[in-house]
Motif scaffolding. Structure first.
Motif, PDB file in Angstrom:
ATOM      1  N   GLU A  24       0.830  -1.209   0.000  1.00  0.00           N
ATOM      2  CA  GLU A  24       0.000   0.000   0.000  1.00  0.00           C
ATOM      3  C   GLU A  24       0.858   1.250   0.000  1.00  0.00           C
ATOM      4  O   GLU A  24       0.521   2.254  -0.643  1.00  0.00           O
ATOM      5  CB  GLU A  24      -0.937  -0.016   1.213  1.00  0.00           C
ATOM      6  N   PHE A  25       1.983   1.203   0.708  1.00  0.00           N
ATOM      7  CA  PHE A  25       2.885   2.349   0.723  1.00  0.00           C
ATOM      8  C   PHE A  25       3.465   2.581  -0.666  1.00  0.00           C
ATOM      9  O   PHE A  25       3.602   3.732  -1.106  1.00  0.00           O
ATOM     10  CB  PHE A  25       4.016   2.120   1.728  1.00  0.00           C
ATOM     11  N   GLU A  41       2.085   1.935  -3.441  1.00  0.00           N
ATOM     12  CA  GLU A  41       1.023   2.458  -4.308  1.00  0.00           C
ATOM     13  C   GLU A  41       0.644   3.883  -3.946  1.00  0.00           C
ATOM     14  O   GLU A  41       0.400   4.717  -4.820  1.00  0.00           O
ATOM     15  CB  GLU A  41      -0.206   1.550  -4.215  1.00  0.00           C
ATOM     16  N   ASP A  42       0.606   4.168  -2.628  1.00  0.00           N
ATOM     17  CA  ASP A  42       0.209   5.498  -2.163  1.00  0.00           C
ATOM     18  C   ASP A  42       0.989   5.841  -0.899  1.00  0.00           C
ATOM     19  O   ASP A  42       0.567   5.505   0.211  1.00  0.00           O
ATOM     20  CB  ASP A  42      -1.288   5.546  -1.883  1.00  0.00           C
ATOM     21  N   PRO A  43       2.142   6.509  -1.030  1.00  0.00           N
ATOM     22  CA  PRO A  43       2.972   6.817   0.140  1.00  0.00           C
ATOM     23  C   PRO A  43       2.279   7.679   1.188  1.00  0.00           C
ATOM     24  O   PRO A  43       2.734   7.736   2.328  1.00  0.00           O
ATOM     25  CB  PRO A  43       4.173   7.553  -0.468  1.00  0.00           C
ATOM     26  N   SER A  44       1.193   8.346   0.827  1.00  0.00           N
ATOM     27  CA  SER A  44       0.498   9.208   1.789  1.00  0.00           C
ATOM     28  C   SER A  44      -0.522   8.447   2.632  1.00  0.00           C
ATOM     29  O   SER A  44      -1.137   9.021   3.524  1.00  0.00           O
ATOM     30  CB  SER A  44      -0.203  10.354   1.060  1.00  0.00           C
ATOM     31  N   ALA A  45      -0.698   7.147   2.356  1.00  0.00           N
ATOM     32  CA  ALA A  45      -1.711   6.379   3.081  1.00  0.00           C
ATOM     33  C   ALA A  45      -1.418   6.338   4.583  1.00  0.00           C
ATOM     34  O   ALA A  45      -2.321   6.404   5.407  1.00  0.00           O
ATOM     35  CB  ALA A  45      -1.796   4.962   2.518  1.00  0.00           C
ATOM     36  N   GLU A  46      -0.150   6.204   4.939  1.00  0.00           N
ATOM     37  CA  GLU A  46       0.277   6.269   6.342  1.00  0.00           C
ATOM     38  C   GLU A  46       1.297   7.397   6.420  1.00  0.00           C
ATOM     39  O   GLU A  46       2.478   7.196   6.146  1.00  0.00           O
ATOM     40  CB  GLU A  46       0.893   4.945   6.797  1.00  0.00           C
ATOM     41  N   THR A  89       7.805   7.105   5.356  1.00  0.00           N
ATOM     42  CA  THR A  89       8.433   7.815   4.249  1.00  0.00           C
ATOM     43  C   THR A  89       9.527   6.936   3.661  1.00  0.00           C
ATOM     44  O   THR A  89      10.046   6.032   4.333  1.00  0.00           O
ATOM     45  CB  THR A  89       9.024   9.160   4.723  1.00  0.00           C
TER      46      THR A  89
END
Length: 405
Positions: A332-333, A335-340, A344
């Motif tokens: 998930e990170f 795919e979308d680093p802003s999810a958590e 970083t």
């Protein structure tokens, strides 16, 4: 944290002479707050230098590189008197914001508090120990003795169940941070140094006592384990029609009401409550009948897809969360680093891009930022020159003598 903002411990220097989790996690936390943390290791690395997990790309320790981000690395021949003398000098270097050391060097008389205080009377020395009597212990041995392993796990086993998270180590690390900051505050006010000893076993025993679990056992005897059910209220896991699991929890009447609304079981649960003469608006009422409540709710989850379950629980305001594997989080990170947002990506020399983390505390609404770990011993020359004033010829002699690599 934005580079435009001064971090709260900017200018503070801490020497870390520790390995494994408790001491290094404390050093990392202090570094994330802005302290200059100098980790000192033997030449070739300490016992944790190649600890698993290892990167498949380079055989480097992901563990070591993760816990040492943002620190300076000095390596010395600590079997030699000259190497020990350099470590003592670094730990007791002058300056109002220096003379702070974190270690787990139990049994090394040459690095005792007395040896440090002889060089600097106001030194702040915080030591991690296994047990208060000086004997050895690690998280995994302490956990068994705390009673927690007898409470963890499914109801159909009487074997102790360890947990994979080194919780006592991590909690001990935060105790170290607290001790450093409290000691620094006292020294700023009074000029007095500090000799602080924190035993890992004491951290575990105090935590369990402070939760009331020992007192409960003294009154009621050992607590029965019951798998994933929340103790003392209602909460457990359910599987969707696709087999994905979620955890739901009800700690308040509003949260309890939301579960009924989400699953369409409000009337059924009310009828069950009435037939049992129970009050499901109370923790004890829900806990006493947790298995019956679970049986009422389970068909709704089994009849809905994962997406429908997530949407239905969220819409009703249920307190819930999904179960994920670490691989799920990593994917998930990617795919979308802003999810958590606390996570970083950084480029770790010798490994490549890895998933790192900011400090959880946000100052002025901003995260701390993160930095890669430096190679073992990378900063040896620079630190000895800057802190101890050693010039190039002196460093060359130390290298020739095998004191530095």
């Amino acid at each position: 944290m934005s580079t435009a903002l001064a971090r709260p411990l900017d200018g503070i220097r801490v020497v870390e002479f520790a390995s494994f989790v408790a001491g290094p996690s404390a050093g990392m936390a202090l570094a994330q707050l802005g302290a200059e943390v100098i980790r000192v290791d033997p030449i070739g690395g300490n016992a944790d230098f190649k600890r698993w997990p290892l990167s498949v790309r380079s055989d480097e320790s992901l563990y070591w590189n993760s816990l040492n981000r943002g620190k300076k690395s000095v390596s010395l021949n600590l079997r030699a008197d000259a190497g020990r003398d350099l470590l003592l000098a670094l730990a007791t270097a002058p300056g109002p914001d220096a003379g702070i050391v974190v270690d787990n060097a139990v049994g090394r008389s040459w690095f005792s508090y007395e040896a440090l205080a002889a060089r600097r009377a106001d030194v702040i020395a915080v030591r991690v120990e296994g047990r208060a009597d000086g004997s050895a212990a690690v998280d995994y041995t302490v956990n068994g003795g705390s009673g927690v392993a007898s409470l963890t796990g499914p109801a159909d086993t009487d074997r102790p169940v360890n947990h994979i998270l080194p919780a006592w180590d991590l909690l001990c690390g935060q105790e170290v941070v607290t001790a450093v900051l409290a000691s620094l505050r006292r020294r700023d006010r009074t000029g007095q140094g500090a000799h602080v000893q924190i035993a890992l076993s004491d951290v575990a025993m105090a935590a369990v006592a402070n939760l009331g679990w020992f007192s409960e056992a003294a009154e009621r005897g050992p607590r029965a384990r019951h798998g994933n059910h929340l103790y003392g209220s209602f909460g457990t896991d359910f599987a969707s029609s696709e087999g994905d699991r979620v955890m739901i929890v009800a700690l308040t009447p509003r949260q309890w009401s939301a579960i009924g609304a989400a699953t369409g079981t409000t009337e059924v649960l009310a009828a069950l409550e009435k037939s049992l003469g129970a009050d499901f608006n109370t923790d004890e009422g829900r806990y006493a009948h947790r298995e019956l409540i679970e049986a009422v709710l389970r068909p709704w989850f089994a009849a809905h897809t994962t997406e429908q379950v997530h949407a239905g629980l969220s819409a009703a305001g249920v307190l819930w969360g999904p179960y994920k594997t670490t691989a799920d989080v990593a994917a998930e990170f990617a795919e979308d680093p802003s999810a958590e947002p606390v996570l970083t990506a950084i480029d770790q020399p010798g490994i490549g891009e890895v998933i790192s983390a900011n400090a959880p505390a946000r100052w002025d609404s901003e995260y701390s930022g993160t930095a890669p770990a430096t190679d073992l011993g990378h900063d040896t020359d620079a630190v000895l020159s800057e802190v101890l004033g050693l010039d190039a010829p002196a460093l060359a002699r130390l290298r020739e003598d095998g004191v530095i690599a």
